[in-house]
Design a protein around this motif. Structure first.
Motif, PDB file in Angstrom:
ATOM      1  N   ALA A  22      76.291 -25.239  28.299  1.00  0.00           N
ATOM      2  CA  ALA A  22      77.278 -26.297  28.101  1.00  0.00           C
ATOM      3  C   ALA A  22      77.053 -27.010  26.768  1.00  0.00           C
ATOM      4  N   ALA A  23      75.807 -27.291  26.462  1.00  0.00           N
ATOM      5  CA  ALA A  23      75.490 -27.961  25.200  1.00  0.00           C
ATOM      6  C   ALA A  23      75.886 -27.086  24.000  1.00  0.00           C
ATOM      7  N   GLU A  24      75.627 -25.783  24.094  1.00  0.00           N
ATOM      8  CA  GLU A  24      75.991 -24.876  23.002  1.00  0.00           C
ATOM      9  C   GLU A  24      77.512 -24.760  22.886  1.00  0.00           C
ATOM     10  N   ALA A  25      78.190 -24.708  24.028  1.00  0.00           N
ATOM     11  CA  ALA A  25      79.655 -24.646  24.003  1.00  0.00           C
ATOM     12  C   ALA A  25      80.234 -25.910  23.396  1.00  0.00           C
ATOM     13  N   ALA A  26      79.646 -27.049  23.708  1.00  0.00           N
ATOM     14  CA  ALA A  26      80.117 -28.306  23.141  1.00  0.00           C
ATOM     15  C   ALA A  26      79.927 -28.319  21.630  1.00  0.00           C
ATOM     16  N   ARG A  27      78.802 -27.791  21.162  1.00  0.00           N
ATOM     17  CA  ARG A  27      78.557 -27.734  19.716  1.00  0.00           C
ATOM     18  C   ARG A  27      79.592 -26.862  19.014  1.00  0.00           C
ATOM     19  N   ILE A  28      79.871 -25.712  19.611  1.00  0.00           N
ATOM     20  CA  ILE A  28      80.833 -24.787  19.000  1.00  0.00           C
ATOM     21  C   ILE A  28      82.242 -25.369  19.025  1.00  0.00           C
ATOM     22  N   ALA A  29      82.608 -26.008  20.130  1.00  0.00           N
ATOM     23  CA  ALA A  29      83.969 -26.534  20.278  1.00  0.00           C
ATOM     24  C   ALA A  29      84.148 -27.900  19.622  1.00  0.00           C
TER      25      ALA A  29
END
Length: 301
Positions: A231-238
């Motif tokens: 989730a944290a990585e997805a938030a960074r990408i998005a």
């Protein structure tokens, strides 16, 4: 003790084109009713000017009233006369001859599906039937402009849908300009060509529902992951923030942006559990503009 001055409306500027269906939205106390009452000559403005149906509201209020229809929140018809007689009497008050008033009453009874109720007294009608009668009374003199103050409030969903079907039929039949307030945001969203939002006495948004949602709220993509790390990585990408396993981002054109985002997340090794797109509502527009919801305490359930 001197009372504090209250400015219910402050410097609003409106220009409504003939034939438009305009929804005027805002929380209680925002200035909707005051604006409506000024435009319909029920309340004199303390400053500024307004021209309604080609007449100045301050210098020629009688001329305005002769050219507009107004359907308030309360029922307009009396209790002791038949529906048909109420319409004929209203027509006579507007200067129609006896035969003209009867003909116009018959026309509206047919258009608003009130013919079976013509010989009944208004007090025996249901809420939806009475609202249709109120609309007929507001149209008896063939106004080019009709003001509707919360025409469907208090009605059950079926009656609300029925009222709207008749309102849209009237517009199609007569080309009447409609200016209405409503507490039901989905009505304004789906029916109105133009939405005006007022808050604290000033207009804060004006445009089509689609324009306001795109420009001021934006679509949202919501994805969930199996781990908080993903989730944290997805938030960074998005370019968004994560709330536990959920990541929500605001984008333009979410439906077309989602496939590319999923491909990017897959390439980065992020495992997505679910993904969905949502279109904003007019309440989201108000939230983006003011930081609070139109639905909070101000609107009826």
């Amino acid at each position: 003790m001197k009372k504090a001055r209250v400015e219910a409306v402050r410097g609003i500027d409106l220009d409504v084109e003939a034939g438009q269906l305009v929804a005027f939205l805002g929380p209680n106390g925002a200035g909707k009713s005051t604006t409506l009452r000024m435009l319909t000559t029920l309340l004199p403005p303390t400053s500024g000017t307004a021209t309604v149906a080609g007449r100045d509201v301050a210098r020629d209020p009688a001329g305005v009233r002769a050219r507009i229809g107004y359907v308030g929140q309360k029922n307009s018809a009396g209790e002791n006369h038949r529906v048909r007689d109420e319409l004929v009497t209203q027509g006579r008050c507007y200067g129609l001859s006896a035969s003209e008033a009867r003909d116009r009453a018959a026309e509206l009874l047919a258009l608003l599906d009130l013919e079976p109720l013509a010989d009944r007294k208004p007090g025996t009608l249901s809420g939806g039937q009475r609202r249709r009668l109120d609309i007929a009374l507001g149209l008896i003199h063939r106004p080019a402009l009709l003001f509707l103050d919360e025409p469907s409030t208090g009605l059950d969903p079926r009656s609300r849908a029925d009222i709207w079907a008749h309102i849209l039929r009237l517009r199609e039949t007569y080309g009447t300009t409609l200016f209405l307030t409503t507490h039901y945001l989905e009505e304004a969203d789906s029916m109105a060509e133009r939405v005006i939002i007022i808050d604290n006495g000033t207009i804060i948004a004006d445009g089509t529902a689609g324009q306001l949602k795109n420009d001021l709220a934006g679509d949202h993509i919501t994805i969930t992951t199996h781990t908080e790390r993903d989730a944290a990585e997805a938030a960074r990408i998005a370019g968004a923030t994560a709330d536990g396993l959920t990541v929500t981002s605001r984008v333009a054109g979410a439906a077309s942006a989602l496939p590319e985002l999923l491909r990017t997340l897959e390439a980065a090794g992020v495992k997505v559990a679910t993904a969905e797109t949502t279109r904003p509502t007019l309440d989201d527009v108000f939230l983006a503009l003011t930081g609070r919801s139109l639905s909070d305490d101000d609107l009826p359930a």
